[in-house]
Design a protein around this motif. Sequence first.
Motif, mmCIF file in Angstrom:
data_model
loop_
_atom_site.group_PDB
_atom_site.id
_atom_site.type_symbol
_atom_site.label_atom_id
_atom_site.label_comp_id
_atom_site.label_asym_id
_atom_site.label_seq_id
_atom_site.Cartn_x
_atom_site.Cartn_y
_atom_site.Cartn_z
ATOM 1 N N ARG A 163 60.690 -0.954 47.600
ATOM 2 C CA ARG A 163 61.472 -1.787 48.515
ATOM 3 C C ARG A 163 60.597 -2.311 49.659
ATOM 4 O O ARG A 163 60.685 -3.489 50.032
ATOM 5 N N ILE A 164 59.763 -1.460 50.219
ATOM 6 C CA ILE A 164 58.895 -1.877 51.323
ATOM 7 C C ILE A 164 58.007 -3.035 50.882
ATOM 8 O O ILE A 164 57.865 -4.034 51.594
ATOM 9 N N HIS A 165 57.426 -2.921 49.696
ATOM 10 C CA HIS A 165 56.519 -3.974 49.236
ATOM 11 C C HIS A 165 57.259 -5.211 48.732
ATOM 12 O O HIS A 165 56.702 -6.312 48.773
ATOM 13 N N ARG A 166 58.517 -5.063 48.327
ATOM 14 C CA ARG A 166 59.328 -6.252 48.023
ATOM 15 C C ARG A 166 59.536 -7.044 49.314
ATOM 16 O O ARG A 166 59.421 -8.260 49.345
ATOM 17 N N ARG A 167 59.774 -6.340 50.406
ATOM 18 C CA ARG A 167 59.929 -7.013 51.701
ATOM 19 C C ARG A 167 58.613 -7.670 52.135
ATOM 20 O O ARG A 167 58.615 -8.757 52.710
ATOM 21 N N GLN A 168 57.507 -7.016 51.848
ATOM 22 C CA GLN A 168 56.204 -7.585 52.139
ATOM 23 C C GLN A 168 56.026 -8.903 51.367
ATOM 24 O O GLN A 168 55.596 -9.910 51.932
ATOM 25 N N LEU A 169 56.376 -8.877 50.088
ATOM 26 C CA LEU A 169 56.243 -10.075 49.271
ATOM 27 C C LEU A 169 57.137 -11.199 49.805
ATOM 28 O O LEU A 169 56.717 -12.365 49.855
ATOM 29 N N GLU A 170 58.336 -10.884 50.234
ATOM 30 C CA GLU A 170 59.210 -11.903 50.827
ATOM 31 C C GLU A 170 58.550 -12.539 52.034
ATOM 32 O O GLU A 170 58.596 -13.768 52.195
ATOM 33 N N ARG A 171 57.927 -11.740 52.875
ATOM 34 C CA ARG A 171 57.271 -12.281 54.070
ATOM 35 C C ARG A 171 56.059 -13.135 53.694
ATOM 36 O O ARG A 171 55.797 -14.159 54.338
ATOM 37 N N ILE A 172 55.328 -12.711 52.679
ATOM 38 C CA ILE A 172 54.194 -13.496 52.203
ATOM 39 C C ILE A 172 54.676 -14.876 51.750
ATOM 40 O O ILE A 172 54.089 -15.902 52.088
ATOM 41 N N LEU A 173 55.765 -14.899 51.002
ATOM 42 C CA LEU A 173 56.258 -16.163 50.439
ATOM 43 C C LEU A 173 56.883 -17.078 51.493
ATOM 44 O O LEU A 173 56.948 -18.295 51.299
ATOM 45 N N HIS A 174 57.341 -16.497 52.599
ATOM 46 C CA HIS A 174 57.959 -17.309 53.649
ATOM 47 C C HIS A 174 57.019 -17.602 54.811
ATOM 48 O O HIS A 174 57.440 -18.180 55.816
ATOM 49 N N ALA A 175 55.769 -17.192 54.677
ATOM 50 C CA ALA A 175 54.797 -17.441 55.764
ATOM 51 C C ALA A 175 54.309 -18.872 55.758
ATOM 52 O O ALA A 175 54.355 -19.563 54.793
#
Length: 175
Positions: A163-175
């Motif tokens: 879950r933590i890294h799914r959130r990381q990926l979301e932030r990467i994609l929205h940066a």
Amino acid sequence: MEAWFNRHIAFPLACKLMSWKNACEMFQREGWLILQMADMIPSEKIDQPVLIPRISGIEDSSRNWSPAMVMEHLMIVGRQICQGVISLSHGQKPTKKADIAAVKPHGGHGREIIAEFRAFLSEYSSMIEERVGSHISRTTFPHPWFGELTAFQWLVLAAIHQRIHRRQLERILHA
């Protein structure tokens, strides 16, 4: 303060609130969400590192990763946790020390990482279902941040980690 809170309050509470089945389902659900996002990433961005703001559960050295690096890391950690859960469930301690530095991704996989991650999710689920012994084994193995953990606690940690890294990926994609 955050590390103390996670070790002594948040993680123990998660272990009390989750069942073995819940942890397995959460791991898979988060993995499939990662795949849905990954399928939409253009080829030229899959290996492009993106610096994101600090988020809970991610070290500063892990804030500048590409989408492919996130999936690579999840596979490295997931396979090690899976083997550890299986060993602990049979009353055996894993032979390899849990080492944060040893699970850092290298990158450069391109879109092939998506198919590898998809296969990993299936492999993880099958291994846990087919090879685990006792869900209540008391044998423990140390995690660098959380101390001695049982097979069940490692399973919960794997789900939270996903879950933590799914959130990381979301932030990467929205940066």
